[in-house]
Design a protein around this motif. Structure first.
Motif, mmCIF file in Angstrom:
data_model
loop_
_atom_site.group_PDB
_atom_site.id
_atom_site.type_symbol
_atom_site.label_atom_id
_atom_site.label_comp_id
_atom_site.label_asym_id
_atom_site.label_seq_id
_atom_site.Cartn_x
_atom_site.Cartn_y
_atom_site.Cartn_z
ATOM 1 N N ALA A 295 0.684 -1.098 -0.253
ATOM 2 C CA ALA A 295 -0.118 0.143 -0.142
ATOM 3 C C ALA A 295 1.048 1.072 0.082
ATOM 4 C CB ALA A 295 -0.990 0.026 1.306
ATOM 5 N N PHE A 296 2.032 1.175 0.323
ATOM 6 C CA PHE A 296 2.934 2.368 0.597
ATOM 7 C C PHE A 296 3.950 2.608 -0.332
ATOM 8 C CE2 PHE A 296 0.357 1.984 4.355
ATOM 9 C CZ PHE A 296 -0.208 3.057 4.662
ATOM 10 N N ILE A 297 4.710 1.586 -1.234
ATOM 11 C CA ILE A 297 5.770 1.695 -1.807
ATOM 12 C C ILE A 297 5.147 2.440 -3.056
ATOM 13 C CG2 ILE A 297 7.232 0.394 -3.408
ATOM 14 C CD1 ILE A 297 7.908 -1.418 -1.019
ATOM 15 N N GLY B 108 -12.128 6.281 2.374
ATOM 16 C CA GLY B 108 -11.229 7.164 1.707
ATOM 17 C C GLY B 108 -11.316 8.850 1.788
ATOM 18 N N GLU B 109 -12.704 9.137 1.775
ATOM 19 C CA GLU B 109 -12.999 10.395 1.812
ATOM 20 C C GLU B 109 -12.615 11.331 3.327
ATOM 21 O OE1 GLU B 109 -17.336 10.832 1.236
ATOM 22 O OE2 GLU B 109 -17.175 10.141 -0.722
ATOM 23 N N GLN B 110 -12.252 10.490 4.298
ATOM 24 C CA GLN B 110 -11.792 10.913 5.492
ATOM 25 C C GLN B 110 -10.261 10.976 5.466
ATOM 26 O OE1 GLN B 110 -14.058 11.504 7.662
ATOM 27 N NE2 GLN B 110 -15.554 10.739 6.252
ATOM 28 N N PHE C 90 -7.783 11.128 -2.773
ATOM 29 C CA PHE C 90 -7.744 10.446 -1.474
ATOM 30 C C PHE C 90 -6.846 9.473 -1.251
ATOM 31 C CE2 PHE C 90 -12.069 11.845 -2.666
ATOM 32 C CZ PHE C 90 -12.440 12.693 -1.874
ATOM 33 N N ASN C 91 -6.318 9.036 -0.116
ATOM 34 C CA ASN C 91 -5.490 8.451 0.302
ATOM 35 C C ASN C 91 -5.880 6.963 0.425
ATOM 36 O OD1 ASN C 91 -2.946 7.018 1.067
ATOM 37 N ND2 ASN C 91 -2.561 8.431 2.914
ATOM 38 N N MET D 224 -6.852 1.281 1.898
ATOM 39 C CA MET D 224 -6.778 -0.227 1.722
ATOM 40 C C MET D 224 -6.041 -1.173 2.697
ATOM 41 S SD MET D 224 -6.767 -0.558 -2.540
ATOM 42 C CE MET D 224 -5.005 0.155 -2.593
ATOM 43 N N ALA D 225 -5.009 -0.532 3.280
ATOM 44 C CA ALA D 225 -4.257 -0.942 4.338
ATOM 45 C C ALA D 225 -4.899 -1.328 5.263
ATOM 46 C CB ALA D 225 -3.020 -0.272 4.567
ATOM 47 N N ILE D 226 -5.684 -0.226 6.004
ATOM 48 C CA ILE D 226 -6.636 -0.398 7.144
ATOM 49 C C ILE D 226 -7.486 -1.715 6.949
ATOM 50 C CG2 ILE D 226 -8.277 0.549 8.600
ATOM 51 C CD1 ILE D 226 -6.683 3.161 8.020
#
Length: 272
Positions: A119-121, A183-185, A200-201, A206-208
Motif C-alpha cells: 500500500a505504501f511503496i 477514503g473521503e476521510q 484521497f489516500n 486499503m491497508a486498514i
C-alpha cells in the motif's frame, strides 16, 4: 465429460430410497448441518472481502493516487494476477499435505505482513509487493473449493457450497463502496499543504481495510473445523452409496423371501 462417481452413486441411492424425497432429506440436513452452514457463510464472507478489498479499488489507487499511466497500471495489475495464479496453484496443492486451515492461516499472516509495502511503496518495487500479496490472497482461495466441499454433507454439497459462497459474495459486494467512503476521510494534499480535490489516500484506506480482513479471516479459520479426506472424496461417497444400495437390496430380497414363505404356508394350509 461424464458425471462424477459421487453424483452417479448418489443418484442410484436416491432411486433406491424412493420413499425419501428431496424436501424431506433437505429438512433433515438443515436440522443437522445448520451450524456448519452458518460457519461457511462467515468464512466465505471473509474470503470475498479479502479478494475484493485487495483488487476492486487497486486500479483506481494506481491511476489517481500514484498517477500511473495506463500501460504501467496494466503491467502492475498483470503482475498481481500472475501472483494470484501462482498462489492458487501452489498453496492449493500444498493444502493436500499440510492441511487446509493451516495453509489459509499462513496466507493471512504473510499477507498481513505484506500490507505495508503493497500500500505504501510508490516506485517499481510495488510490482514485487502486489505479486506476493495476491499470491497470499489467491493462495488462500486455492484451498477454498476443496475445503468447503469437505465441510458439506455429500447429498447437499452443491446447494450448501453454492449458497454459502453467494451469500458471502453478497456480504462483500460493498467492499469498494466501504473503501471509497472511508477514503473521503483521508484526502491528499499538495506540496503547499492544500487539499487536492477528488484525490484521497486510498493506499492507507486499503491497508486498514485489508488488515481488518486478514485478522477476521485468520480468526474464523482458526476456530473452524477441518475434514481433510474425511469421507468427502468421490471414491468414499461412491463406496458409502454402494454400501447403502447393497443394504437396501438385501432388505428387499429378505422381504421377498418372507413373502414367498408366507405364500407357501398359505398354500400348504389351503391344501390341508
Amino acid at each position: 465429460m461424464g458425471e462424477t462417481e459421487a453424483f452417479l452413486a448418489i443418484k442410484n441411492q436416491e432411486r433406491a430410497e424412493t420413499s425419501n424425497g428431496f424436501l424431506k432429506q433437505a429438512k433433515a440436513a438443515g436440522k443437522t448441518y445448520w451450524l456448519i452452514f452458518i460457519y461457511m457463510i462467515l468464512f466465505m464472507s471473509g474470503m470475498n472481502f479479502m479478494s475484493h478489498g485487495s483488487q476492486d479499488l487497486f486500479p483506481t489507487f494506481l491511476s489517481t493516487q500514484l498517477e500511473f499511466s495506463k500501460d504501467r497500471s496494466t503491467v502492475t495489475n498483470s503482475v498481481a494476477n500472475f501472483g494470484a495464479l501462482a498462489g492458487g496453484i501452489i498453496i492449493g496443492h500444498l493444502s493436500q499435505f499440510v492441511g487446509r486451515r493451516l495453509c489459509i492461516m499462513v496466507c493471512c499472516i504473510i499477507g498481513g505482513a505484506l500490507i505495508y509495502p503493497w500500500a505504501f511503496i510508490h516506485n517499481n518495487g510495488i510490482n514485487a509487493s502486489v505479486f506476493f500479496l495476491q499470491f497470499c490472497v489467491q493462495g488462500a482461495w486455492g484451498v477454498v473449493p476443496v475445503y468447503i466441499s469437505e465441510l458439506s454433507p455429500p447429498n447437499f454439497r452443491t446447494l450448501i457450497v453454492g449458497t454459502a459462497y453467494q451469500l458471502g459474495n453478497l456480504a462483500s459486494s460493498a467492499s469498494s463502496t466501504i473503501e471509497t467512503t472511508i477514503g473521503e476521510q483521508f484526502p491528499l494534499y499538495d506540496s503547499h499543504g492544500m487539499q487536492i480535490v477528488g484525490k484521497f489516500n486510498y493506499g492507507k484506506v486499503m491497508a486498514i481495510f485489508m488488515g481488518c480482513v486478514f485478522g477476521y479471516e485468520l480468526l474464523v479459520t482458526f476456530i473452524g473445523p477441518e475434514r481433510r479426506d474425511d469421507g468427502s472424496s468421490d471414491e468414499k461417497v461412491a463406496e458409502d452409496a454402494a454400501a447403502q444400495e447393497m443394504k437396501l437390496g438385501l432388505e428387499k430380497e429378505q422381504s421377498m423371501f418372507r413373502e414367498d414363505l408366507e405364500h407357501q404356508s398359505e398354500d400348504a394350509a389351503h391344501k390341508a
